[in-house]
Design a protein around this motif. Structure first.
Motif, mmCIF file in Angstrom:
data_model
loop_
_atom_site.group_PDB
_atom_site.id
_atom_site.type_symbol
_atom_site.label_atom_id
_atom_site.label_comp_id
_atom_site.label_asym_id
_atom_site.label_seq_id
_atom_site.Cartn_x
_atom_site.Cartn_y
_atom_site.Cartn_z
ATOM 1 N N PRO A 73 -5.156 1.100 14.630
ATOM 2 C CA PRO A 73 -6.050 2.249 14.844
ATOM 3 C C PRO A 73 -6.731 2.270 16.203
ATOM 4 C CG PRO A 73 -6.318 1.401 12.627
ATOM 5 C CD PRO A 73 -5.427 0.432 13.338
ATOM 6 N N TYR A 74 -7.195 1.123 16.690
ATOM 7 C CA TYR A 74 -7.914 1.128 17.966
ATOM 8 C C TYR A 74 -6.990 1.572 19.099
ATOM 9 C CZ TYR A 74 -5.754 -2.989 20.076
ATOM 10 O OH TYR A 74 -4.853 -3.842 20.645
ATOM 11 N N ALA A 75 -5.717 1.180 19.049
ATOM 12 C CA ALA A 75 -4.778 1.559 20.100
ATOM 13 C C ALA A 75 -4.454 3.054 20.017
ATOM 14 C CB ALA A 75 -3.499 0.729 20.006
ATOM 15 N N TRP A 76 -4.326 3.581 18.787
ATOM 16 C CA TRP A 76 -4.114 5.021 18.640
ATOM 17 C C TRP A 76 -5.307 5.778 19.213
ATOM 18 C CZ3 TRP A 76 -6.753 9.077 16.664
ATOM 19 C CH2 TRP A 76 -6.071 10.306 16.597
ATOM 20 N N LEU A 77 -6.530 5.319 18.895
ATOM 21 C CA LEU A 77 -7.729 5.990 19.386
ATOM 22 C C LEU A 77 -7.789 5.940 20.914
ATOM 23 C CD1 LEU A 77 -10.457 7.356 18.963
ATOM 24 C CD2 LEU A 77 -11.471 5.081 18.678
ATOM 25 N N ALA A 78 -7.467 4.799 21.507
ATOM 26 C CA ALA A 78 -7.505 4.674 22.962
ATOM 27 C C ALA A 78 -6.524 5.653 23.611
ATOM 28 C CB ALA A 78 -7.195 3.241 23.380
ATOM 29 N N GLN A 79 -5.326 5.784 23.034
ATOM 30 C CA GLN A 79 -4.347 6.698 23.612
ATOM 31 C C GLN A 79 -4.763 8.157 23.408
ATOM 32 O OE1 GLN A 79 -0.199 5.820 23.244
ATOM 33 N NE2 GLN A 79 -0.566 3.643 22.889
ATOM 34 N N TYR A 80 -5.392 8.436 22.281
ATOM 35 C CA TYR A 80 -5.914 9.792 22.064
ATOM 36 C C TYR A 80 -7.006 10.104 23.084
ATOM 37 C CZ TYR A 80 -8.066 13.770 19.662
ATOM 38 O OH TYR A 80 -8.572 15.015 19.360
ATOM 39 N N VAL A 110 0.850 -1.186 0.000
ATOM 40 C CA VAL A 110 0.000 0.000 0.000
ATOM 41 C C VAL A 110 0.888 1.238 0.000
ATOM 42 C CG1 VAL A 110 -1.820 1.239 1.210
ATOM 43 C CG2 VAL A 110 -1.761 -1.276 1.263
ATOM 44 N N ALA A 111 0.747 2.038 -1.041
ATOM 45 C CA ALA A 111 1.535 3.270 -1.123
ATOM 46 C C ALA A 111 0.882 4.367 -0.288
ATOM 47 C CB ALA A 111 1.647 3.705 -2.586
ATOM 48 N N GLY A 112 1.689 5.326 0.123
ATOM 49 C CA GLY A 112 1.143 6.471 0.844
ATOM 50 C C GLY A 112 0.686 6.158 2.253
ATOM 51 N N ALA A 113 1.451 5.348 2.984
ATOM 52 C CA ALA A 113 1.045 4.937 4.330
ATOM 53 C C ALA A 113 0.862 6.138 5.257
ATOM 54 C CB ALA A 113 2.065 3.964 4.909
ATOM 55 N N ASP A 114 1.733 7.141 5.149
ATOM 56 C CA ASP A 114 1.625 8.306 6.034
ATOM 57 C C ASP A 114 0.341 9.089 5.763
ATOM 58 O OD1 ASP A 114 4.015 7.658 7.214
ATOM 59 O OD2 ASP A 114 5.210 9.092 6.039
ATOM 60 N N HIS A 115 -0.001 9.239 4.484
ATOM 61 C CA HIS A 115 -1.243 9.939 4.122
ATOM 62 C C HIS A 115 -2.454 9.154 4.635
ATOM 63 C CE1 HIS A 115 -4.337 11.936 1.765
ATOM 64 N NE2 HIS A 115 -4.700 10.756 1.315
ATOM 65 N N ILE A 116 -2.431 7.842 4.477
ATOM 66 C CA ILE A 116 -3.542 7.005 4.944
ATOM 67 C C ILE A 116 -3.685 7.123 6.458
ATOM 68 C CG2 ILE A 116 -4.295 4.605 5.236
ATOM 69 C CD1 ILE A 116 -2.914 4.070 2.483
ATOM 70 N N LEU A 145 -9.388 0.792 0.080
ATOM 71 C CA LEU A 145 -8.546 -0.249 0.647
ATOM 72 C C LEU A 145 -9.375 -1.347 1.297
ATOM 73 C CD1 LEU A 145 -5.990 2.062 2.507
ATOM 74 C CD2 LEU A 145 -5.680 1.017 0.259
ATOM 75 N N SER A 146 -8.773 -2.516 1.450
ATOM 76 C CA SER A 146 -9.373 -3.552 2.281
ATOM 77 C C SER A 146 -9.023 -3.255 3.737
ATOM 78 C CB SER A 146 -8.835 -4.927 1.902
ATOM 79 O OG SER A 146 -7.470 -5.052 2.281
ATOM 80 N N ARG A 147 -9.680 -3.949 4.649
ATOM 81 C CA ARG A 147 -9.357 -3.754 6.063
ATOM 82 C C ARG A 147 -7.898 -4.081 6.344
ATOM 83 N NH1 ARG A 147 -14.305 -6.658 9.245
ATOM 84 N NH2 ARG A 147 -13.499 -8.433 8.086
ATOM 85 N N TYR A 148 -7.423 -5.168 5.746
ATOM 86 C CA TYR A 148 -6.053 -5.577 6.020
ATOM 87 C C TYR A 148 -5.054 -4.579 5.441
ATOM 88 C CZ TYR A 148 -1.803 -8.294 6.381
ATOM 89 O OH TYR A 148 -0.526 -8.693 6.682
ATOM 90 N N GLN A 149 -5.341 -4.048 4.247
ATOM 91 C CA GLN A 149 -4.448 -3.046 3.656
ATOM 92 C C GLN A 149 -4.376 -1.795 4.529
ATOM 93 O OE1 GLN A 149 -6.442 -2.851 -0.175
ATOM 94 N NE2 GLN A 149 -4.609 -3.652 -1.200
ATOM 95 N N LEU A 150 -5.532 -1.355 5.030
ATOM 96 C CA LEU A 150 -5.531 -0.181 5.894
ATOM 97 C C LEU A 150 -4.745 -0.465 7.179
ATOM 98 C CD1 LEU A 150 -8.263 2.353 6.601
ATOM 99 C CD2 LEU A 150 -7.191 1.243 8.546
ATOM 100 N N LEU A 151 -4.954 -1.638 7.757
ATOM 101 C CA LEU A 151 -4.227 -2.007 8.972
ATOM 102 C C LEU A 151 -2.724 -1.958 8.739
ATOM 103 C CD1 LEU A 151 -6.003 -5.067 10.642
ATOM 104 C CD2 LEU A 151 -5.382 -2.901 11.729
#
Length: 279
Positions: free
Chosen positions: A220-227, A170-176, A203-209
């Protein structure tokens, strides 16, 4: 002795829970079982059975042979395969199992995997599967379930199955990752599921992950919890009680806030509130 298998008066019990796994009614069944004497009759499941032994020894009749499990072993039984289960010793057996649909194991591979060896020794993955099972059984969070389960099942398929992993990058990981973080922050109280985050990005779920973890270093869930913990700190410093702070930032309850607060900051929300109040 493991905490799930300490001696107790009654050990013939099984608890089923169900966690949401997407925006369209997709779910995952979880079983926590602890038996002294129970023997399963021959039966099968339409889904995979992915189990982790957490105590004792279980004997399983499967594909014309007999499997023996021990503490920490992973067991994978294929959909439609008839099997049994029963105690392998006088100490009984205990395990945690999940029942994912075949498509879930194929998200990070080219096809649903085949497992030549049903019993696997992989302590790291066993510990991760068990931890996810414990937390999702106690607290059903769609974003957390979607972030953890496909990732772990893909690891299982890659390490021990025959299906080839997907090689598309998956290209553009930082943008995603930035787009996902922005949306999660904007929808803090009712966050979208992983599938809802992935769809607008094509993207698929796995690609986004994979893209998010590559950029952010955590799912994502861990980032959200820390936020949420960061936001909760501000509410606690303003004088809100922990239960109030939990509701204001989207945690399910005070216990949910406390678990993450301790992970991130090493103290409970109440202790943190008391410490900042004394300044």
């Amino acid at each position: 002795m493991d905490d799930e298998t300490k001696p107790r008066a009654a050990r013939e019990q099984a608890v089923w829970t169900r966690t949401p796994l997407g925006p369209h009614g997709e779910t995952l069944d979880l079983l926590t079982a602890r038996f002294d004497r129970h023997r399963y009759a021959p039966h099968y499941h339409e889904e995979y059975t992915v189990g982790v032994s957490v105590g004792g020894c279980e004997v399983i009749d499967y594909r014309g042979g007999r499997l023996h499990t021990g503490y920490g072993s992973i067991v994978v039984l294929a959909p439609g395969e008839v099997h049994t289960g029963g105690p392998g010793s006088s100490g009984g057996y205990a395990y945690r199992a999940m029942y994912p649909a075949p498509a879930l194991l194929a998200e990070g591979a080219t096809a649903p995997p085949h497992f030549r060896e049903p019993v696997m020794d992989d302590p790291e993955l066993a510990a991760a599967l068990r931890a996810a099972h414990i937390e999702l059984s106690a607290h059903a969070d769609p974003l957390e379930a979607e972030s953890r389960i496909p990732w772990l099942l893909t690891a299982l398929a890659h390490r021990h199955g025959t299906a080839r992993p997907r090689t598309d990058r998956v290209a553009g990981a930082d943008h995603i990752a930035r787009a996902v973080r922005d949306r999660l922050a904007d929808e803090l109280l009712a966050p979208p599921t992983l599938a809802e985050l992935a769809a607008p990005l094509g993207l698929s779920r796995y690609q986004l992950l994979r893209a998010f973890r590559t950029s952010a270093g955590l799912p994502p869930y861990a980032w959200l919890a820390q936020y949420r913990v960061t936001r909760a700190r501000a509410h606690l410093e303003a004088g809100h009680r922990p239960a109030e702070a939990a509701a204001l930032v989207g945690f399910a309850d005070q216990a949910h806030l406390t678990r993450w607060f301790r992970r991130v900051l090493g103290v409970t929300p109440a202790a943190y509130r008391d410490s900042v109040a004394r300044r």
